[in-house]
Design an enzyme around this catalytic site. Sequence first.
Site, PDB file in Angstrom:
ATOM      1  N   THR A 158       1.377   3.447   2.193  1.00 47.55           N
ATOM      2  CA  THR A 158       2.185   3.654   3.401  1.00 47.55           C
ATOM      3  C   THR A 158       3.493   2.872   3.300  1.00 47.55           C
ATOM      4  O   THR A 158       4.555   3.361   3.694  1.00 47.55           O
ATOM      5  CB  THR A 158       1.389   3.212   4.643  1.00 47.55           C
ATOM      6  OG1 THR A 158       0.115   3.838   4.598  1.00 47.55           O
ATOM      7  CG2 THR A 158       2.095   3.601   5.922  1.00 47.55           C
TER       8      THR A 158
ATOM      9  N   CYS B 211      -6.370   4.375  19.149  1.00 44.17           N
ATOM     10  CA  CYS B 211      -5.680   4.484  20.437  1.00 44.17           C
ATOM     11  C   CYS B 211      -4.556   5.521  20.353  1.00 44.17           C
ATOM     12  O   CYS B 211      -3.872   5.626  19.338  1.00 44.17           O
ATOM     13  CB  CYS B 211      -5.098   3.102  20.759  1.00 44.17           C
ATOM     14  SG  CYS B 211      -3.981   3.072  22.165  1.00 44.17           S
TER      15      CYS B 211
ATOM     16  N   HIS C 117       5.724   4.891   1.275  1.00 40.18           N
ATOM     17  CA  HIS C 117       6.284   6.018   2.042  1.00 40.18           C
ATOM     18  C   HIS C 117       7.469   5.547   2.886  1.00 40.18           C
ATOM     19  O   HIS C 117       8.487   6.224   2.982  1.00 40.18           O
ATOM     20  CB  HIS C 117       5.234   6.642   2.955  1.00 40.18           C
ATOM     21  CG  HIS C 117       4.243   7.504   2.244  1.00 40.18           C
ATOM     22  ND1 HIS C 117       4.616   8.544   1.420  1.00 40.18           N
ATOM     23  CD2 HIS C 117       2.894   7.497   2.223  1.00 40.18           C
ATOM     24  CE1 HIS C 117       3.542   9.112   0.916  1.00 40.18           C
ATOM     25  NE2 HIS C 117       2.477   8.496   1.387  1.00 40.18           N
TER      26      HIS C 117
ATOM     27  N   HIS D  48       0.960  -5.145   5.849  1.00 43.25           N
ATOM     28  CA  HIS D  48      -0.166  -5.248   6.786  1.00 43.25           C
ATOM     29  C   HIS D  48      -1.464  -5.616   6.079  1.00 43.25           C
ATOM     30  O   HIS D  48      -2.501  -5.699   6.701  1.00 43.25           O
ATOM     31  CB  HIS D  48      -0.327  -3.927   7.550  1.00 43.25           C
ATOM     32  CG  HIS D  48      -0.509  -2.751   6.643  1.00 43.25           C
ATOM     33  ND1 HIS D  48       0.558  -2.007   6.170  1.00 43.25           N
ATOM     34  CD2 HIS D  48      -1.609  -2.222   6.085  1.00 43.25           C
ATOM     35  CE1 HIS D  48       0.100  -1.062   5.375  1.00 43.25           C
ATOM     36  NE2 HIS D  48      -1.210  -1.175   5.289  1.00 43.25           N
ATOM     37  N   GLU D  49      -1.398  -5.819   4.740  1.00 42.77           N
ATOM     38  CA  GLU D  49      -2.586  -6.281   4.002  1.00 42.77           C
ATOM     39  C   GLU D  49      -2.285  -7.716   3.625  1.00 42.77           C
ATOM     40  O   GLU D  49      -1.437  -7.952   2.765  1.00 42.77           O
ATOM     41  CB  GLU D  49      -2.756  -5.485   2.704  1.00 42.77           C
ATOM     42  CG  GLU D  49      -2.855  -3.987   2.879  1.00 42.77           C
ATOM     43  CD  GLU D  49      -3.011  -3.251   1.540  1.00 42.77           C
ATOM     44  OE1 GLU D  49      -3.017  -3.896   0.471  1.00 42.77           O
ATOM     45  OE2 GLU D  49      -3.122  -2.019   1.580  1.00 42.77           O
TER      46      GLU D  49
ATOM     47  N   CYS E 200      -6.072   4.355  27.299  1.00 49.04           N
ATOM     48  CA  CYS E 200      -5.885   5.786  27.005  1.00 49.04           C
ATOM     49  C   CYS E 200      -7.264   6.427  26.813  1.00 49.04           C
ATOM     50  O   CYS E 200      -8.276   5.730  26.765  1.00 49.04           O
ATOM     51  CB  CYS E 200      -5.034   5.952  25.744  1.00 49.04           C
ATOM     52  SG  CYS E 200      -5.943   5.635  24.231  1.00 49.04           S
TER      53      CYS E 200
ATOM     54  N   CYS F  95       0.840  -1.205   0.000  1.00 49.94           N
ATOM     55  CA  CYS F  95       0.000   0.000   0.000  1.00 49.94           C
ATOM     56  C   CYS F  95       0.871   1.250   0.000  1.00 49.94           C
ATOM     57  O   CYS F  95       2.101   1.187   0.107  1.00 49.94           O
ATOM     58  CB  CYS F  95      -0.990  -0.021   1.160  1.00 49.94           C
ATOM     59  SG  CYS F  95      -0.434   0.856   2.610  1.00 49.94           S
TER      60      CYS F  95
ATOM     61  N   CYS G 252      -9.208   4.839  23.850  1.00 51.17           N
ATOM     62  CA  CYS G 252      -9.685   3.483  24.152  1.00 51.17           C
ATOM     63  C   CYS G 252     -10.851   3.539  25.135  1.00 51.17           C
ATOM     64  O   CYS G 252     -11.866   2.860  24.960  1.00 51.17           O
ATOM     65  CB  CYS G 252      -8.559   2.632  24.733  1.00 51.17           C
ATOM     66  SG  CYS G 252      -7.309   2.185  23.524  1.00 51.17           S
TER      67      CYS G 252
END
Length: 340
Positions: free
Chosen positions: A41, A106, A44, A62-63, A95, A39, A98
């Site tokens: 990101t 978060c 980047h 992460h995909e 936090c 992706c 959350c």
Amino acid sequence: MTALAVRYTGARTLAAGVAETPPPGAGEVELAPAFVGICGTDLHIFHGSMDNRVTTPAVLGHEMSGRITRVGPGVTGWQPGEAVTVMPLSWDGDCPACTAGHRHICHRLNFIGIDSPGAMQQRWIVPAATLVRLPESLALERAALVEPTAVAVHDVSRAAVADGERVVVVGGGPIGVLIAVVARSRGADVRLVELSEHRRSLAARMGLSTWNPVVDDVPGLAAEWTGGAGADVSFEVSGAAAGISTAVDVLAVRGRLCLVAIHPQPREVNLHRFFWRELTLVGARLYERADFERAVALVADGTIPADLLISKVVPLAQAASAFDILEKGGDVMKILVECA
Ligand SMILES: NC(=O)c1ccc[n+]([C@@H]2O[C@H](COP(=O)([O-])OP(=O)(O)OC[C@H]3O[C@@H](n4cnc5c(N)ncnc54)[C@H](O)[C@@H]3O)[C@@H](O)[C@H]2O)c1
Ligand SMILES: [Zn+2]
């Protein structure tokens, strides 16, 4: 066993190498990633523009889709061999975000694949809590699109797109196209604004109507399309300054602009238009569990045109070549890395 991993080692460098495969700890599972999507990101990071956040060497990704290989102590309800995807978020749980029920954003979010090791490897250990079950009937290649689809599902929900509404999506990359398809599946009438001829033609093959912001007067066309009113909802998914102007200028009175793209720097926005037309700006970041589960269903039932979205699949050892292709901005939409 030894497994292959691809690591980002510093600006513009990805190195394939051997990785240790320790057993999963308590509450964790080990996966064999099958397909991993690249992706924006990841690009980047590859460019070095996130070096202040990413600890090198870093395994990106992460995909993904894959199968469980080992289950750690205390993990129940999951078996080796099961097909899964991962919702790559880990939160502290206490936090203010959350506590208010917004764990996906978060204050100390660990985005797995950016802040901790990702899926571009043959064995990957993740918390069992991140697993999302995939139907056996769903091809793992297609299932790699669940994560970006979950982004689109979340965005369309944040904008509260309703049946019969008119929607303009600005930016027809993978995320913009997915938003357009998900909004259409909710009964919206959609127009997609995109610069690239290749991406517009792909979108057209998905049955989407497109406008070219270089030659078309997009606000004029939106007014014509809506009997002078303007669109109910726009999505800014281009990341460009010009895209923001388009997304503001197409909106009707009381229209909603949903901001999806990442604009790292402050941008100029026509606030007079917000005042004059009583517009609303809605931010949208990542997804919640329900978005992920809905995304699995949309990919599995064919609502998401996976074959048109996936431009290319490259083997793990050649992941760097896929980053090169994306970096050159060629005629591609989504590229997957095959880990097996
Ligand atoms: N909110 C979130 O949680 C989330 C999640 C994933 C991605 N994103 C962001 O969403 C954005 C889109 O992601 P993507 O993977 O589709 O990126 P992408 O770069 O592939 O797509 C952006 C598209 O916008 C087009 N574009 C550029 N300027 C334009 C303009 N003025 N008018 C119309 N189109 C224009 C480009 O041609 C490109 O096709 C990125 O900024 C990404 O970082 C946000
Ligand atoms: Zn938190």
